[in-house]
Write a protein that holds these residues in place. Structure first.
Motif, short mmCIF file in Angstrom:
data_model
loop_
_atom_site.label_atom_id
_atom_site.label_comp_id
_atom_site.label_asym_id
_atom_site.label_seq_id
_atom_site.Cartn_x
_atom_site.Cartn_y
_atom_site.Cartn_z
N ARG A 7 0.83 -1.21 0.00
CA ARG A 7 0.00 0.00 0.00
C ARG A 7 0.86 1.25 0.00
O ARG A 7 0.64 2.18 -0.78
CB ARG A 7 -0.90 -0.03 1.24
N ARG A 40 -8.74 -2.37 -10.58
CA ARG A 40 -9.40 -3.48 -9.88
C ARG A 40 -8.38 -4.41 -9.22
O ARG A 40 -8.70 -5.09 -8.25
CB ARG A 40 -10.28 -4.27 -10.85
N VAL A 57 -7.82 -3.80 -5.53
CA VAL A 57 -8.90 -4.06 -4.56
C VAL A 57 -8.65 -5.39 -3.88
O VAL A 57 -8.39 -6.41 -4.52
CB VAL A 57 -10.27 -4.07 -5.27
N GLY A 58 -8.72 -5.38 -2.56
CA GLY A 58 -8.50 -6.60 -1.81
C GLY A 58 -7.04 -6.95 -1.65
O GLY A 58 -6.72 -8.00 -1.11
N VAL A 59 -6.15 -6.10 -2.15
CA VAL A 59 -4.72 -6.35 -2.01
C VAL A 59 -4.08 -5.23 -1.19
O VAL A 59 -3.39 -5.47 -0.21
CB VAL A 59 -4.04 -6.45 -3.39
N SER A 60 -4.33 -4.00 -1.63
CA SER A 60 -3.74 -2.88 -0.90
C SER A 60 -4.74 -1.76 -0.68
O SER A 60 -4.46 -0.82 0.04
CB SER A 60 -2.55 -2.34 -1.70
N HIS A 61 -5.90 -1.84 -1.33
CA HIS A 61 -6.89 -0.78 -1.20
C HIS A 61 -8.28 -1.39 -1.11
O HIS A 61 -8.49 -2.50 -1.58
CB HIS A 61 -6.81 0.19 -2.39
N THR A 62 -9.21 -0.63 -0.55
CA THR A 62 -10.59 -1.08 -0.56
C THR A 62 -11.23 -0.68 -1.87
O THR A 62 -10.69 0.13 -2.62
CB THR A 62 -11.38 -0.45 0.59
N ASN A 63 -12.37 -1.27 -2.11
CA ASN A 63 -13.13 -0.98 -3.32
C ASN A 63 -13.36 0.53 -3.48
O ASN A 63 -13.10 1.10 -4.54
CB ASN A 63 -14.46 -1.73 -3.22
N ALA A 64 -13.79 1.17 -2.38
CA ALA A 64 -14.11 2.60 -2.46
C ALA A 64 -12.87 3.43 -2.79
O ALA A 64 -12.92 4.36 -3.61
CB ALA A 64 -14.72 3.06 -1.14
N GLU A 65 -11.76 3.08 -2.15
CA GLU A 65 -10.52 3.84 -2.40
C GLU A 65 -10.08 3.71 -3.85
O GLU A 65 -9.71 4.70 -4.50
CB GLU A 65 -9.41 3.32 -1.48
N LEU A 74 -13.14 0.86 -12.27
CA LEU A 74 -12.21 -0.13 -11.70
C LEU A 74 -11.56 -0.98 -12.77
O LEU A 74 -10.43 -1.43 -12.63
CB LEU A 74 -12.96 -1.04 -10.72
#
Lengths: 306, 67, 78
Positions: free
Chosen positions: A86, A108, A111-119, A146
């Protein structure tokens, strides 16, 4: 002439087999001696000529070997440090992305690796992408989604070269896999810029000295200075910390499957080891009676002599 | 000796029971093994995984961890 | 007159196809065992099938949590 050679060879062969006295004419002898002499002298000359130039590169031309670092994901069963990924993405975004593209990573993927969906969505929307044309055929733009890929800094390779004095900043998506030494090399390169080049090193205009870069002369200048980035999690942004984070991020880019791969590898090792041990046990079990049997031969007693 | 008799009588005597043991064992084993290795993996890499990192992000996780 | 019995008085046993109650009773235990084996065999091979995971396996008492996939929507790239 060839027939004479042939007969000479035949004669010598016969001389080996029958140990008879060889009968080689003096002319044949002279021709053979001459040929051997010419071949030997030619070989010696070629070797001598070859020895006059050294082809091996110097250590400077190879670039310094990077030291081996203890990455958090180095071990066989060690996952990436996702906090580092991150922070590394932040460094890429604020520093590296001024010149380097990251073509193979889409929003995309974060997402789920270093950031949230919203970020990730919020970051994607900061960029404009080509949309479908309107009814009149005029091109339109839309905010990023995304599924869009992270845009690069330049429109094409020529623009990138023109902006960097002819040097093309490589795409960073797979750069860790594309360089000898991988993470260690890139970390050493990023943190290895000396204040001044060593005495006697002449650099072309627009290039910088870095001992880890093959040849020592690199177009990229030192970019990571203490505190050019402010981490949201409060980690002190020293230049080596930023280099570690961005290299971790780039390693994730080139090998996003690493976590799953190592976890699956652990499972495979456990299962295959157990199967192997069971196979060994079964083999011993089945072969034990055969290996341990004793074959005895009792000869019939000889008839008694009277 | 009686242990082997018990095992033989409960598992191997009927082919249908033997087959049930194999399939039930496979079904249960893969779930338990998978869970076990995952637990071990998450314990070993605690603090590095995304599910742990997510909690430290302000405004993203359910609660803010001070780690 | 003598009453001759010209043929035996046949009586059909209750049956379903070829299966009579006696035969069924004989096979009953075996069928139960083989049925269980079949169920577990199917379970083994449908274990990775989302339809079965969602409707069947995730409802198994203790073991079921292996198939319960609760993913935070923030972690899904949708």
């Amino acid at each position: 002439m060839f027939s004479r050679f042939g007969s000479a060879f035949k004669n010598s062969a016969r001389s080996f087999s029958t140990s008879a006295k060889a009968e080689i004419s003096s002319n044949t002898k002279r021709v053979i001696n001459g040929a051997v002499g010419v071949a030997g002298l030619t070989a010696a000359f070629v070797l001598y000529e070859d020895s006059q130039t050294a082809k091996a590169m110097t250590a400077a031309e190879h670039g310094l070997h990077a030291p081996e670092y203890d990455w958090p994901h180095k071990g066989m069963f060690d996952s990436y440090d996702h906090a580092s990924i991150r922070r590394g993405f932040q460094v890429y975004r604020e520093v590296c992305s001024a010149c380097h593209s990251l073509d193979r990573i889409a929003w995309r993927n974060l997402v789920g690796v270093s950031h949230t969906n919203a970020e990730a969505k919020a970051m994607a929307e900061e960029y404009e992408y080509d949309d479908e044309p309107d009814d009149q055929g005029n091109p339109r733009k839309r905010p990023g989604k995304l599924t869009d890929y992270i845009p690069g800094p330049y429109a094409n390779e020529e623009a990138a070269r023109a902006a960097n004095g002819g040097a093309l900043p490589p795409d960073l998506s797979l750069v860790v896999k594309a360089r000898h030494g991988g993470c260690d090399y890139i970390f050493a390169l990023l943190t290895g810029y000396p204040d001044d080049p060593p005495a006697g090193v002449v650099l072309a205009p627009g290039s910088n000295y870095n001992p880890y870069f093959p040849g020592g002369s690199i177009a990229m200048a030192r970019t990571l200075f203490d505190d050019i980035v402010e981490y949201e999690d409060g980690t002190p942004a020293s230049s080596s910390q930023m280099a570690k984070d961005v290299v971790t991020f780039l390693d994730w880019c080139s090998e996003p499957e690493l976590d799953d791969r190592k976890k699956l590898g652990a499972k495979a090792i456990i299962i295959l080891t157990s199967l192997y041990l069971m196979a060994v046990w079964t083999k011993k079990f089945k072969w034990a009676p055969i290996k341990h049997r004793k074959i005895v031969f009792n000869p019939p007693k000889p008839p008694k002599k009277n | 000796m009686s242990f082997y008799h018990t095992v033989f009588n409960t598992v191997f005597k009927r082919n249908s029971v033997f087959l049930t043991t194999i399939f039930a064992g496979a079904f249960v084993f893969q779930a338990v093994f998978d869970e076990g290795v995952n637990k071990w993996w998450e314990a070993r890499n605690k603090g590095k995984l995304w599910k742990d990192v997510k909690l430290t992000i302000p405004g993203a996780g359910e609660e803010e961890d001070d780690e | 007159m003598v009453n001759y019995i010209s043929k035996p008085a046949y009586k059909a046993v209750a049956h379903f196809g070829q299966i009579t109650p006696t035969a069924f009773k004989g096979y009953f235990t075996s069928l139960i065992f083989w049925g269980t084996a079949t169920v577990f065999g199917l379970a083994t091979f449908t274990e990775a099938w989302p339809l079965f995971q969602k409707n069947v396996y995730s409802k198994i008492p203790v073991l079921g949590k292996h198939w319960q996939k609760e993913v935070d929507p923030q972690d899904l790239p949708i």
